[in-house]
Scaffold this motif. Structure first.
Motif, PDB file in Angstrom:
ATOM      1  N   GLU A 199       0.402  -1.443   0.250  1.00  0.00           N
ATOM      2  CA  GLU A 199       0.094   0.196   0.152  1.00  0.00           C
ATOM      3  C   GLU A 199       0.737   1.226   0.407  1.00  0.00           C
ATOM      4  O   GLU A 199       2.541   1.405   0.309  1.00  0.00           O
ATOM      5  N   VAL A 200      -0.049   2.222  -0.183  1.00  0.00           N
ATOM      6  CA  VAL A 200       0.400   3.869  -0.157  1.00  0.00           C
ATOM      7  C   VAL A 200       0.426   4.875   1.120  1.00  0.00           C
ATOM      8  O   VAL A 200      -0.424   4.569   1.044  1.00  0.00           O
ATOM      9  N   LYS A 201       1.594   5.003   1.810  1.00  0.00           N
ATOM     10  CA  LYS A 201       1.380   5.734   3.234  1.00  0.00           C
ATOM     11  C   LYS A 201       1.182   7.518   2.327  1.00  0.00           C
ATOM     12  O   LYS A 201       2.789   7.654   2.083  1.00  0.00           O
ATOM     13  N   VAL A 202       0.313   7.496   2.179  1.00  0.00           N
ATOM     14  CA  VAL A 202      -0.130   8.984   2.002  1.00  0.00           C
ATOM     15  C   VAL A 202       0.480  10.261   2.717  1.00  0.00           C
ATOM     16  O   VAL A 202       0.919  10.463   3.290  1.00  0.00           O
ATOM     17  N   ASP A 203       1.576  10.890   1.394  1.00  0.00           N
ATOM     18  CA  ASP A 203       2.199  12.348   2.479  1.00  0.00           C
ATOM     19  C   ASP A 203       1.549  13.826   2.135  1.00  0.00           C
ATOM     20  O   ASP A 203       0.588  14.459   2.188  1.00  0.00           O
ATOM     21  N   ASN A 204       0.528  13.104   0.373  1.00  0.00           N
ATOM     22  CA  ASN A 204       0.108  14.553  -0.281  1.00  0.00           C
ATOM     23  C   ASN A 204      -0.757  13.903  -1.162  1.00  0.00           C
ATOM     24  O   ASN A 204      -0.630  12.578  -1.657  1.00  0.00           O
ATOM     25  N   LEU A 205      -2.107  14.562  -1.156  1.00  0.00           N
ATOM     26  CA  LEU A 205      -2.730  14.149  -2.296  1.00  0.00           C
ATOM     27  C   LEU A 205      -3.862  15.489  -2.806  1.00  0.00           C
ATOM     28  O   LEU A 205      -4.448  16.468  -1.489  1.00  0.00           O
ATOM     29  N   SER A 206      -3.656  14.858  -4.265  1.00  0.00           N
ATOM     30  CA  SER A 206      -4.817  16.977  -4.699  1.00  0.00           C
ATOM     31  C   SER A 206      -5.842  15.453  -5.287  1.00  0.00           C
ATOM     32  O   SER A 206      -5.725  14.874  -6.131  1.00  0.00           O
ATOM     33  N   VAL A 207      -7.007  17.003  -5.498  1.00  0.00           N
ATOM     34  CA  VAL A 207      -8.136  16.197  -5.824  1.00  0.00           C
ATOM     35  C   VAL A 207      -8.013  16.851  -7.715  1.00  0.00           C
ATOM     36  O   VAL A 207      -7.880  18.380  -8.018  1.00  0.00           O
ATOM     37  N   LEU A 208      -8.036  16.246  -8.701  1.00  0.00           N
ATOM     38  CA  LEU A 208      -7.677  16.711 -10.116  1.00  0.00           C
ATOM     39  C   LEU A 208      -9.022  17.085 -10.554  1.00  0.00           C
ATOM     40  O   LEU A 208      -9.320  17.398 -11.676  1.00  0.00           O
ATOM     41  N   GLY A 209     -10.199  15.963  -9.961  1.00  0.00           N
ATOM     42  CA  GLY A 209     -11.449  15.968 -10.679  1.00  0.00           C
ATOM     43  C   GLY A 209     -12.213  15.776  -9.918  1.00  0.00           C
ATOM     44  O   GLY A 209     -12.614  14.270  -9.408  1.00  0.00           O
ATOM     45  N   SER A 210     -12.830  16.520  -9.418  1.00  0.00           N
ATOM     46  CA  SER A 210     -14.278  16.332  -8.280  1.00  0.00           C
ATOM     47  C   SER A 210     -15.373  15.569  -8.762  1.00  0.00           C
ATOM     48  O   SER A 210     -15.712  15.782  -9.918  1.00  0.00           O
ATOM     49  N   CYS A 211     -16.092  14.268  -7.832  1.00  0.00           N
ATOM     50  CA  CYS A 211     -17.485  13.820  -8.689  1.00  0.00           C
ATOM     51  C   CYS A 211     -18.479  14.584  -7.755  1.00  0.00           C
ATOM     52  O   CYS A 211     -18.435  14.320  -6.268  1.00  0.00           O
ATOM     53  N   THR A 212     -18.989  16.111  -8.329  1.00  0.00           N
ATOM     54  CA  THR A 212     -20.161  16.611  -7.418  1.00  0.00           C
ATOM     55  C   THR A 212     -21.035  16.119  -8.176  1.00  0.00           C
ATOM     56  O   THR A 212     -22.144  16.522  -6.465  1.00  0.00           O
ATOM     57  N   GLU A 213     -21.767  14.498  -8.202  1.00  0.00           N
ATOM     58  CA  GLU A 213     -22.629  14.821  -8.925  1.00  0.00           C
ATOM     59  C   GLU A 213     -23.578  12.882  -7.793  1.00  0.00           C
ATOM     60  O   GLU A 213     -22.259  12.260  -7.721  1.00  0.00           O
ATOM     61  N   ASN A 214     -24.126  12.735  -7.267  1.00  0.00           N
ATOM     62  CA  ASN A 214     -24.739  11.581  -6.662  1.00  0.00           C
ATOM     63  C   ASN A 214     -25.201  10.557  -7.874  1.00  0.00           C
ATOM     64  O   ASN A 214     -25.239  10.598  -9.402  1.00  0.00           O
ATOM     65  N   LEU A 215     -23.771   9.619  -8.374  1.00  0.00           N
ATOM     66  CA  LEU A 215     -23.963   8.404  -9.031  1.00  0.00           C
ATOM     67  C   LEU A 215     -25.178   7.574  -9.758  1.00  0.00           C
ATOM     68  O   LEU A 215     -26.100   6.799  -8.405  1.00  0.00           O
ATOM     69  N   PRO A 216     -25.937   7.810 -10.646  1.00  0.00           N
ATOM     70  CA  PRO A 216     -26.676   6.886 -11.016  1.00  0.00           C
ATOM     71  C   PRO A 216     -26.533   5.537 -10.612  1.00  0.00           C
ATOM     72  O   PRO A 216     -27.632   4.886 -10.528  1.00  0.00           O
ATOM     73  N   PHE A 217     -25.771   4.800 -10.749  1.00  0.00           N
ATOM     74  CA  PHE A 217     -25.700   3.392 -10.323  1.00  0.00           C
ATOM     75  C   PHE A 217     -24.173   3.322 -10.073  1.00  0.00           C
ATOM     76  O   PHE A 217     -23.170   3.938  -9.761  1.00  0.00           O
ATOM     77  N   GLU A 218     -23.524   2.061  -9.497  1.00  0.00           N
ATOM     78  CA  GLU A 218     -22.298   1.758  -8.202  1.00  0.00           C
ATOM     79  C   GLU A 218     -21.855   1.312 -10.304  1.00  0.00           C
ATOM     80  O   GLU A 218     -22.202  -0.039 -10.665  1.00  0.00           O
ATOM     81  N   ILE A 219     -20.552   1.571  -9.794  1.00  0.00           N
ATOM     82  CA  ILE A 219     -19.533   1.412 -11.161  1.00  0.00           C
ATOM     83  C   ILE A 219     -19.582   0.033 -10.750  1.00  0.00           C
ATOM     84  O   ILE A 219     -19.915  -0.725 -12.239  1.00  0.00           O
ATOM     85  N   SER A 220     -19.362  -0.790  -9.372  1.00  0.00           N
ATOM     86  CA  SER A 220     -19.195  -2.485  -9.571  1.00  0.00           C
ATOM     87  C   SER A 220     -20.694  -3.163 -10.213  1.00  0.00           C
ATOM     88  O   SER A 220     -20.272  -4.113 -10.659  1.00  0.00           O
ATOM     89  N   ASP A 221     -21.731  -2.382 -10.529  1.00  0.00           N
ATOM     90  CA  ASP A 221     -22.254  -3.328 -10.414  1.00  0.00           C
ATOM     91  C   ASP A 221     -23.931  -2.467 -12.050  1.00  0.00           C
ATOM     92  O   ASP A 221     -24.953  -2.764 -11.763  1.00  0.00           O
ATOM     93  N   SER A 222     -22.520  -2.299 -12.886  1.00  0.00           N
ATOM     94  CA  SER A 222     -23.327  -0.893 -13.914  1.00  0.00           C
ATOM     95  C   SER A 222     -24.296  -1.988 -15.291  1.00  0.00           C
ATOM     96  O   SER A 222     -24.783  -1.760 -15.835  1.00  0.00           O
ATOM     97  N   LYS A 223     -23.667  -2.761 -15.351  1.00  0.00           N
ATOM     98  CA  LYS A 223     -23.632  -4.053 -15.881  1.00  0.00           C
ATOM     99  C   LYS A 223     -25.430  -4.514 -15.508  1.00  0.00           C
ATOM    100  O   LYS A 223     -25.907  -5.652 -16.605  1.00  0.00           O
ATOM    101  N   GLU A 224     -25.936  -5.053 -14.519  1.00  0.00           N
ATOM    102  CA  GLU A 224     -26.998  -4.541 -14.256  1.00  0.00           C
ATOM    103  C   GLU A 224     -27.926  -3.835 -14.263  1.00  0.00           C
ATOM    104  O   GLU A 224     -28.965  -4.630 -13.912  1.00  0.00           O
ATOM    105  N   THR A 225     -27.130  -2.806 -14.450  1.00  0.00           N
ATOM    106  CA  THR A 225     -28.218  -1.628 -14.214  1.00  0.00           C
ATOM    107  C   THR A 225     -29.579  -1.617 -15.969  1.00  0.00           C
ATOM    108  O   THR A 225     -28.502  -2.695 -16.795  1.00  0.00           O
ATOM    109  N   ARG A 226     -30.314  -0.898 -15.629  1.00  0.00           N
ATOM    110  CA  ARG A 226     -31.245  -0.885 -17.064  1.00  0.00           C
ATOM    111  C   ARG A 226     -30.213  -0.355 -18.302  1.00  0.00           C
ATOM    112  O   ARG A 226     -29.299   0.946 -17.793  1.00  0.00           O
TER     113      ARG A 226
END
Length: 584
Positions: A90-117
């Protein structure tokens, strides 16, 4: 690179205690109060990073894009994840930068997308493609196409791109048409295939051409057909016969299915060659799945002198299934229900008993000599069941083919660990439509077997063409043909299908003209790339192997196509709508 020193699958014990930078999407966050574990995901894999500063993850949501830097350390033994390539680190983090925020609620879980309409998946296709299984399909597609290109180049073919804006053709599926701004009242069409262009390349002196060709047809969607557009490995060869084309296809497709088929058995060259008429009788379709061991037998002649009113004067087919009599009464009732659902009037059958006699309502109509004849035809064994399919000549083969497939599926007879490829050959040149008009069965540019002599002297419905399909596991991968390179034969063939020489000159003027300047014999085919990849990935729906597919109603849910255009655009292309577009 500016944001990372390594990809998320690259860290090994050689990197232990190193300072590294990673970038990717937040797959999961597990906040344990004072320490947070983030699974960081990029295209290549996942690495767990550890954040001990709560201020670094305030308001951080899943699927945000971040860059982290820190030290590579060994995980505690109880937290090792053997499923990940980096699961012991694992990587023990010293610095973290947000490059692109996800500001919306996800319409589905990414891992379950194939089960989505599907409509939701396609509206948010950029999220759907983050799912590893969906994403890997597109990476896999790229690898297959790269391999196909390499094979064709190694075989001496030259890659040439043909135009996308072309002219409308009177044959085939519906065109997508495009109004011309500069030429009022005239239209371009998107190519249904590069058919005329690749033939013109042969006339131009190119010996072997290929391209990964985009094709456009305004057709309804199916599980194995994407509406709108698709891609094919289009190739053509000068001075080539049908056998020459087959040799190339066999090498390219065999090697492709062996390399990418996940260890499944692939039918070796030469692939089986099945005449169209034989395929329709034996399998009930010109797209047979040869993994299915069941075969259809034509019993029309057998029943011609049997006094059984339901079969009298009509074509009859039989399918014998070994051991099927052991199935329950409910199983047979379900088969009957299926037969009725597809439009049959019923599904007769007889069962073979221990003493060799038959059980079933048709048995009483069969004299002893006919019963013996059936034994000879089918080599009956105890508990065999012979199913009978009888209908009009127009429907009997289709029904028999569907019953054959349903029987194999219900009895689990199909070997899913094989790719069985075959050619369907000798298609009829012409057929009659519902109004009795003679039309082309397949490609109108094919050479009739017997050439001009056949067109002049044979029954048009008995003329065969040098046309062929490649079929794999019941899916048509390709059509192809030896081309008609003689203008006199071309004109005569189109004349028989109701087109005058003037129409041929107007619609196919380039080919018509070019063939008068010395055209070599040429032949080719075009295996469908999307269908090949669908089979290799064992996907049931072709949209799973296309990056940005349309839905089944030919709509791009992501970008909103088709959409309306401005009045200015309509005026520029000299278009006036026959009725106003309703406002949404």
């Amino acid at each position: 690179m500016a944001y990372r020193t390594h990809n998320c699958n690259e860290l090994t014990f050689d990197n232990l205690n190193e300072k590294v930078s990673l970038a990717g999407w937040v797959d999961t966050i597990r906040d344990h109060g004072g320490v947070a574990f983030i699974d960081l995901r990029d295209e290549y894999g996942i690495t767990q990073v550890v954040v001990n500063d709560d201020t670094l993850i305030n308001h951080l949501k899943k699927e945000s894009v971040i860059s982290v830097s820190g030290t590579v350390v060994k995980r505690d033994a109880e937290t090792v994840n053997k499923k990940l390539a980096t699961g012991e680190l694992e990587v023990k983090v010293d610095n973290l930068s947000v490059l692109g925020s996800c500001t919306e609620n996800l319409p589905f879980e990414i891992s379950d997308s194939k089960e989505t309409r599907e409509d939701v998946r396609l509206t948010y296709r950029f999220l759907d493609l983050r799912n590893k299984a969906v994403h890997d399909n597109i990476i896999f597609r790229s690898s297959v196409i790269s391999f196909l290109r390499s094979k064709m180049t190694d075989l001496g073919f030259t890659e040439i791109n043909t135009p996308i804006l072309t002219c409308s053709s009177p044959e085939g599926a519906r065109d997508y048409i495009i109004p011309s701004r500069k030429h009022e009242g005239k239209f371009y069409a998107l190519p249904q295939a590069p058919q005329q262009f690749k033939q013109l390349l042969m006339v131009s002196g190119f010996d072997k051409y290929f391209q990964i060709a985009p094709c456009f047809r305004d057709e309804d969607a199916r599980a194995d057909r994407s509406p709108g557009e698709f891609y094919q490995l289009d190739f053509e060869m000068a001075f080539a016969s049908q056998d020459d084309v087959f040799a190339v296809a066999e090498e390219v497709l065999y090697d492709t299915f062996v390399k990418f088929g996940g260890g499944k058995n692939v039918s070796p060259a030469p692939f089986a060659r099945i005449p169209y008429e034989e395929a329709m009788i034996k399998y009930g379709t010109d797209k047979p799945d040869l993994r299915n061991p069941l075969e259809i037998v034509d019993l029309t002649q057998f029943f011609s002198d049997v006094e059984f009113k339901a079969f009298k004067g009509r074509p009859v087919r039989g399918i014998n299934v070994h051991g099927c009599a052991k199935q329950s009464k409910g199983w047979f009732e379900k088969m009957l229900k299926f037969a009725l659902e597809i439009g049959m009037k019923g599904l007769g059958y007889i069962e073979v008993l221990d003493d060799g006699s038959y059980k079933g309502p048709i048995d009483k109509f069969l004299p002893d000599d006919k019963k013996q004849k059936l034994r000879e035809i089918f080599d009956f064994k105890t508990d065999d069941t012979l199913f009978f399919i009888c209908d009009t000549p127009r429907h009997v083969n289709d029904f028999a083919g569907k019953i054959r497939t349903e029987l194999a599926n219900r009895l689990d007879l199909i070997d899913k660990n094989r790719y069985e490829l075959c050619y369907i050959t000798d298609f009829p040149m012409f057929e009659k439509d519902e109004d009795g008009k003679l039309i082309f069965t397949h490609n109108p540019f094919s050479m009739p077997q017997g050439e001009m002599d056949a067109l002049l002297h044979e029954d048009p419905l008995k003329i065969k063409a040098y046309q062929y399909d490649i079929v794999c596991n019941g899916v048509e991968l390709s059509s192809g043909a030896v081309r008609n390179h003689r203008p006199d034969v071309m004109v005569k063939a189109f004349e028989m299908a109701g087109y005058s020489e003037e129409t041929v000159k107007e619609k196919f003027g380039a080919l018509y003209n070019a063939f008068h300047y010395g055209a070599p014999p040429h032949a080719g085919m075009a295996p469908g790339v999307d269908r090949i990849i669908m089979l290799l990935k064992d996907e049931e729906n072709i949209r799973e192997v296309i990056a940005f597919p349309m839905n089944s109603n030919a709509q791009d849910m992501l970008l909103g196509a088709p959409n309306t255009v401005t009045e200015t655009q309509l005026r520029e292309t000299h278009i006036k709508l026959r009725r106003p577009v309703p406002e949404k």
